[in-house]
Design a protein around this motif. Sequence first.
Motif, PDB file in Angstrom:
ATOM      1  N   ALA A 251       0.656  -0.139   7.535  1.00 14.59           N
ATOM      2  CA  ALA A 251      -0.011   1.117   7.183  1.00 14.59           C
ATOM      3  C   ALA A 251      -1.302   1.282   7.975  1.00 14.59           C
ATOM      4  CB  ALA A 251      -0.292   1.169   5.690  1.00 14.59           C
ATOM      5  N   GLN A 252      -2.139   0.255   7.963  1.00  9.97           N
ATOM      6  CA  GLN A 252      -3.449   0.348   8.626  1.00  9.97           C
ATOM      7  C   GLN A 252      -3.322   0.393  10.145  1.00  9.97           C
ATOM      8  OE1 GLN A 252      -6.415   0.820   7.324  1.00  9.97           O
ATOM      9  NE2 GLN A 252      -5.691   0.726   5.217  1.00  9.97           N
TER      10      GLN A 252
ATOM     11  N   ASN B  41      -6.222  12.750  -1.456  1.00  5.57           N
ATOM     12  CA  ASN B  41      -5.060  13.056  -0.618  1.00  5.57           C
ATOM     13  C   ASN B  41      -3.898  13.606  -1.441  1.00  5.57           C
ATOM     14  OD1 ASN B  41      -6.369  12.332   1.745  1.00  5.57           O
ATOM     15  ND2 ASN B  41      -5.708  10.195   1.605  1.00  5.57           N
TER      16      ASN B  41
ATOM     17  N   ASP C 127       0.594  -3.483   4.013  1.00  8.76           N
ATOM     18  CA  ASP C 127      -0.786  -3.094   4.335  1.00  8.76           C
ATOM     19  C   ASP C 127      -1.042  -3.057   5.833  1.00  8.76           C
ATOM     20  OD1 ASP C 127      -1.141  -2.970   1.649  1.00  8.76           O
ATOM     21  OD2 ASP C 127      -2.434  -4.738   1.491  1.00  8.76           O
TER      22      ASP C 127
ATOM     23  N   ILE D  72      -1.533   4.882   9.767  1.00  7.43           N
ATOM     24  CA  ILE D  72      -2.802   5.602   9.613  1.00  7.43           C
ATOM     25  C   ILE D  72      -3.492   5.748  10.964  1.00  7.43           C
ATOM     26  CG2 ILE D  72      -5.082   5.513   8.541  1.00  7.43           C
ATOM     27  CD1 ILE D  72      -3.691   4.141   6.117  1.00  7.43           C
TER      28      ILE D  72
ATOM     29  N   MET E  54       0.852  -1.181   0.000  1.00 14.74           N
ATOM     30  CA  MET E  54       0.000   0.000   0.000  1.00 14.74           C
ATOM     31  C   MET E  54       0.892   1.237   0.000  1.00 14.74           C
ATOM     32  SD  MET E  54      -2.586   1.367   2.983  1.00 14.74           S
ATOM     33  CE  MET E  54      -3.811   0.132   2.775  1.00 14.74           C
ATOM     34  N   GLN E  55       0.508   2.199  -0.782  1.00 16.99           N
ATOM     35  CA  GLN E  55       1.244   3.460  -0.797  1.00 16.99           C
ATOM     36  C   GLN E  55       0.572   4.429   0.170  1.00 16.99           C
ATOM     37  OE1 GLN E  55       1.650   4.833  -4.871  1.00 16.99           O
ATOM     38  NE2 GLN E  55       3.759   4.082  -4.834  1.00 16.99           N
ATOM     39  N   VAL E  56       1.416   5.116   0.964  1.00 15.60           N
ATOM     40  CA  VAL E  56       0.906   6.090   1.932  1.00 15.60           C
ATOM     41  C   VAL E  56       1.626   7.412   1.742  1.00 15.60           C
ATOM     42  CG1 VAL E  56       0.234   4.374   3.660  1.00 15.60           C
ATOM     43  CG2 VAL E  56       2.527   5.341   3.735  1.00 15.60           C
TER      44      VAL E  56
ATOM     45  N   GLU F 207       5.926   3.167  -0.202  1.00 15.49           N
ATOM     46  CA  GLU F 207       5.246   1.868  -0.278  1.00 15.49           C
ATOM     47  C   GLU F 207       5.558   1.110   1.012  1.00 15.49           C
ATOM     48  OE1 GLU F 207       2.914  -1.057  -1.842  1.00 15.49           O
ATOM     49  OE2 GLU F 207       3.422   0.701  -3.036  1.00 15.49           O
TER      50      GLU F 207
ATOM     51  N   LYS G 127      -3.679   7.144   3.389  1.00  9.48           N
ATOM     52  CA  LYS G 127      -3.617   6.306   2.204  1.00  9.48           C
ATOM     53  C   LYS G 127      -3.493   7.194   0.968  1.00  9.48           C
ATOM     54  CE  LYS G 127      -5.997   2.499  -0.004  1.00  9.48           C
ATOM     55  NZ  LYS G 127      -7.128   1.573   0.062  1.00  9.48           N
ATOM     56  N   LYS G 128      -2.670   6.756   0.025  1.00  6.63           N
ATOM     57  CA  LYS G 128      -2.483   7.538  -1.199  1.00  6.63           C
ATOM     58  C   LYS G 128      -3.689   7.309  -2.111  1.00  6.63           C
ATOM     59  CE  LYS G 128       0.354   8.151  -5.246  1.00  6.63           C
ATOM     60  NZ  LYS G 128       1.256   7.491  -6.157  1.00  6.63           N
ATOM     61  N   ASN G 129      -4.399   8.403  -2.404  1.00  7.16           N
ATOM     62  CA  ASN G 129      -5.488   8.373  -3.371  1.00  7.16           C
ATOM     63  C   ASN G 129      -5.575   9.753  -4.014  1.00  7.16           C
ATOM     64  OD1 ASN G 129      -6.898  10.012  -1.525  1.00  7.16           O
ATOM     65  ND2 ASN G 129      -7.922   8.250  -0.594  1.00  7.16           N
TER      66      ASN G 129
END
Length: 144
Positions: free
Chosen positions: A26-27, A43, A23, A31, A1-3, A20, A38-40
């Motif tokens: 990150a969670q 954001n 998961d 986060i 997951m990218q953050v 990167e 989270k990268k979206n």
Amino acid sequence: MQVIFIKDLKNQGKKGEIKEVKDGYAQNFLIKNGYAVKKNDVNMSILNKQRKEEKELDDYNRKMALDMKNKIENEKISFVVKTGEGDKVFGSVSAKQIKDKLDKYNISKNQIIIDTPLNSLGYHEVMIDLYKDIFAIVRIELKK
């Protein structure tokens, strides 16, 4: 997951950095504890807006520092000091005394860099750290 890091985290990432990571890490840590998001698209647009604002602020501060540099370098600063035999100065001129002379420029004494003590008559050059890599050089005269 990218953050995207929103706070500095030692040995992991700096604010604004995209990394990167696994998961679960990150969670469950980044986060959850507010170190990253989270990268979206949403954001990323927020990050780009923040970077643009920081660049504009940096450009403004740099311009103000350059203006202040030109004004400070045109100042003539002199101190009347007490001397003894052979024109030896008692004590030396401190950063606080220089700060007091440059009071109208709102400079702190921590910004004044004195390499060698100002304890002899004549002209001396002192650097003032205005902003990141912008320094003003002030000529200071010590006289009887």
